[in-house]
Scaffold this motif. Structure first.
Motif, PDB file in Angstrom:
ATOM      1  N   ILE A  46      -4.727   1.697   5.813  1.00 31.74           N
ATOM      2  CA  ILE A  46      -3.022   1.244   5.985  1.00 31.74           C
ATOM      3  C   ILE A  46      -3.110   0.001   5.963  1.00 31.74           C
ATOM      4  O   ILE A  46      -2.317  -1.046   5.207  1.00 31.74           O
ATOM      5  N   LEU A  47      -4.386  -0.761   6.006  1.00 29.86           N
ATOM      6  CA  LEU A  47      -3.717  -2.243   5.607  1.00 29.86           C
ATOM      7  C   LEU A  47      -3.981  -3.099   4.527  1.00 29.86           C
ATOM      8  O   LEU A  47      -3.777  -3.844   3.722  1.00 29.86           O
ATOM      9  N   TRP A  48      -4.764  -2.165   3.457  1.00 26.68           N
ATOM     10  CA  TRP A  48      -4.783  -2.088   2.262  1.00 26.68           C
ATOM     11  C   TRP A  48      -3.528  -2.259   1.404  1.00 26.68           C
ATOM     12  O   TRP A  48      -2.614  -3.018   0.513  1.00 26.68           O
ATOM     13  N   LEU A  49      -2.979  -0.771   1.789  1.00 21.61           N
ATOM     14  CA  LEU A  49      -1.453  -0.416   1.380  1.00 21.61           C
ATOM     15  C   LEU A  49      -0.913  -1.878   1.565  1.00 21.61           C
ATOM     16  O   LEU A  49       0.485  -2.291   1.247  1.00 21.61           O
ATOM     17  N   ILE A  50      -0.783  -2.660   3.315  1.00 20.16           N
ATOM     18  CA  ILE A  50       0.196  -3.500   3.782  1.00 20.16           C
ATOM     19  C   ILE A  50      -0.170  -4.971   2.457  1.00 20.16           C
ATOM     20  O   ILE A  50       0.762  -5.676   1.820  1.00 20.16           O
ATOM     21  N   ALA A  51      -1.859  -5.469   2.863  1.00 19.62           N
ATOM     22  CA  ALA A  51      -1.912  -6.265   1.670  1.00 19.62           C
ATOM     23  C   ALA A  51      -1.469  -6.391   0.297  1.00 19.62           C
ATOM     24  O   ALA A  51      -0.744  -6.759  -0.261  1.00 19.62           O
ATOM     25  N   LEU A  52      -1.178  -4.844  -0.334  1.00 22.32           N
ATOM     26  CA  LEU A  52      -0.497  -4.967  -1.912  1.00 22.32           C
ATOM     27  C   LEU A  52       0.554  -4.885  -1.506  1.00 22.32           C
ATOM     28  O   LEU A  52       1.314  -5.346  -3.029  1.00 22.32           O
ATOM     29  N   ARG A  53       1.658  -4.312  -0.486  1.00 22.69           N
ATOM     30  CA  ARG A  53       2.802  -4.393  -0.774  1.00 22.69           C
ATOM     31  C   ARG A  53       3.276  -5.764  -0.246  1.00 22.69           C
ATOM     32  O   ARG A  53       4.253  -5.863  -0.973  1.00 22.69           O
ATOM     33  N   ARG A  54       2.427  -7.006   0.148  1.00 27.94           N
ATOM     34  CA  ARG A  54       2.699  -8.254   0.147  1.00 27.94           C
ATOM     35  C   ARG A  54       2.601  -8.511  -1.094  1.00 27.94           C
ATOM     36  O   ARG A  54       3.175  -9.957  -0.992  1.00 27.94           O
ATOM     37  N   GLU A  55       2.083  -8.053  -2.396  1.00 28.87           N
ATOM     38  CA  GLU A  55       2.094  -8.544  -3.313  1.00 28.87           C
ATOM     39  C   GLU A  55       2.876  -8.128  -4.193  1.00 28.87           C
ATOM     40  O   GLU A  55       2.569  -8.298  -5.423  1.00 28.87           O
ATOM     41  N   SER A  56       3.671  -8.248  -4.364  1.00 25.05           N
ATOM     42  CA  SER A  56       5.007  -6.999  -4.630  1.00 25.05           C
ATOM     43  C   SER A  56       3.835  -5.387  -5.542  1.00 25.05           C
ATOM     44  O   SER A  56       4.408  -5.518  -6.503  1.00 25.05           O
ATOM     45  N   GLU A  57       3.440  -5.007  -5.446  1.00 22.15           N
ATOM     46  CA  GLU A  57       2.706  -3.892  -5.259  1.00 22.15           C
ATOM     47  C   GLU A  57       2.719  -2.869  -4.218  1.00 22.15           C
ATOM     48  O   GLU A  57       3.030  -2.579  -3.371  1.00 22.15           O
ATOM     49  N   SER A  58       2.889  -1.383  -5.029  1.00 26.27           N
ATOM     50  CA  SER A  58       3.503  -0.273  -4.634  1.00 26.27           C
ATOM     51  C   SER A  58       2.882   1.155  -4.661  1.00 26.27           C
ATOM     52  O   SER A  58       3.025   1.282  -5.726  1.00 26.27           O
ATOM     53  N   VAL A  59       2.660   1.672  -3.357  1.00 28.11           N
ATOM     54  CA  VAL A  59       2.105   2.675  -3.463  1.00 28.11           C
ATOM     55  C   VAL A  59       2.354   4.008  -2.565  1.00 28.11           C
ATOM     56  O   VAL A  59       2.347   3.807  -1.920  1.00 28.11           O
ATOM     57  N   SER A  60       2.858   4.372  -3.478  1.00 26.95           N
ATOM     58  CA  SER A  60       4.041   5.687  -2.284  1.00 26.95           C
ATOM     59  C   SER A  60       2.213   6.597  -1.849  1.00 26.95           C
ATOM     60  O   SER A  60       1.181   7.444  -2.336  1.00 26.95           O
ATOM     61  N   ALA A  61       2.905   7.427  -0.433  1.00 28.16           N
ATOM     62  CA  ALA A  61       2.179   8.513  -0.490  1.00 28.16           C
ATOM     63  C   ALA A  61       1.616   9.023  -0.636  1.00 28.16           C
ATOM     64  O   ALA A  61       0.679   9.833  -0.729  1.00 28.16           O
ATOM     65  N   SER A 107      -4.557  11.242   2.874  1.00 30.13           N
ATOM     66  CA  SER A 107      -3.524  10.535   3.612  1.00 30.13           C
ATOM     67  C   SER A 107      -3.288   9.067   3.742  1.00 30.13           C
ATOM     68  O   SER A 107      -4.378   8.465   3.815  1.00 30.13           O
ATOM     69  N   ILE A 108      -2.460   8.896   3.707  1.00 33.93           N
ATOM     70  CA  ILE A 108      -2.250   7.202   3.728  1.00 33.93           C
ATOM     71  C   ILE A 108      -2.514   6.748   5.351  1.00 33.93           C
ATOM     72  O   ILE A 108      -2.779   5.377   5.509  1.00 33.93           O
ATOM     73  N   THR A 109      -2.310   7.661   5.730  1.00 32.21           N
ATOM     74  CA  THR A 109      -2.552   7.623   7.673  1.00 32.21           C
ATOM     75  C   THR A 109      -3.970   8.130   8.008  1.00 32.21           C
ATOM     76  O   THR A 109      -4.523   7.545   9.583  1.00 32.21           O
ATOM     77  N   GLY A 110      -4.970   8.553   6.384  1.00 32.08           N
ATOM     78  CA  GLY A 110      -6.021   8.778   7.389  1.00 32.08           C
ATOM     79  C   GLY A 110      -6.896   7.472   8.066  1.00 32.08           C
ATOM     80  O   GLY A 110      -7.841   8.609   8.634  1.00 32.08           O
ATOM     81  N   SER A 111      -7.131   6.026   7.640  1.00 30.50           N
ATOM     82  CA  SER A 111      -7.970   6.036   7.982  1.00 30.50           C
ATOM     83  C   SER A 111      -7.061   4.120   8.126  1.00 30.50           C
ATOM     84  O   SER A 111      -6.279   3.357   7.272  1.00 30.50           O
ATOM     85  N   LEU A 112      -7.370   3.618   8.494  1.00 26.74           N
ATOM     86  CA  LEU A 112      -7.197   2.000   9.448  1.00 26.74           C
ATOM     87  C   LEU A 112      -6.563   0.925   8.633  1.00 26.74           C
ATOM     88  O   LEU A 112      -6.239   0.338   8.304  1.00 26.74           O
ATOM     89  N   ALA A 113      -8.247   1.055   7.708  1.00 26.00           N
ATOM     90  CA  ALA A 113      -8.235   1.096   6.621  1.00 26.00           C
ATOM     91  C   ALA A 113      -7.634   0.985   4.851  1.00 26.00           C
ATOM     92  O   ALA A 113      -6.801  -0.624   4.759  1.00 26.00           O
TER      93      ALA A 113
END
Length: 133
Positions: free
Chosen positions: A95-110, A87-93
């Protein structure tokens, strides 16, 4: 981080962790291989529900209070490390990677993350846990 310590201390003072430590130690003495698999799997599920940081702290507290066998503690640590890859909430790392991806206009859904996690995590967990059984 302070909240994690408060959560674990609350579980300790209410008797949840000591009871769990006693049950796990007894189970490990009776059936160590089975206790390794069951405890590792339980930690995987819990890591995805509450995040692997509090689960790691709970695992360390359990090991300290129950003096668990190496194979059980090894399986628990593998579960804490590999388990949150479902799950995307299983690890702080994650969550941080998903934030970085979204900043680069990449989207990964749960759901996308879960689909890949269901394929990759179980075999990795089994292979990592085999070392301890």
């Amino acid at each position: 981080m302070a909240g994690l310590f408060i959560l674990v201390e609350g579980l300790n003072r209410t008797g949840v962790l000591p009871a769990l430590a006693t049950a796990l130690k007894t189970y490990a003495e009776i059936a160590p291989d089975q206790a390794s698999w069951v405890s590792g799997t339980a930690v995987v599920i819990a890591s995805n529900l509450v995040n692997n940081l509090p689960m790691g702290l709970v695992a360390a507290t359990l090991n300290h209070s129950a003096d668990l066998p190496v194979q059980v503690m090894g399986a628990v640590l593998v579960g804490v490390d590999i388990g949150p890859n479902l799950s995307i909430t299983g690890s702080l790392a994650t969550i941080l990677w998903l934030i970085a991806l979204r900043r680069e206009s990449e989207s990964v859904s749960a759901f996308q993350f879960l689909k890949v996690g269901l394929v990759v995590m179980p075999p990795t967990l089994m292979l990592g846990s085999l070392r301890w059984c």
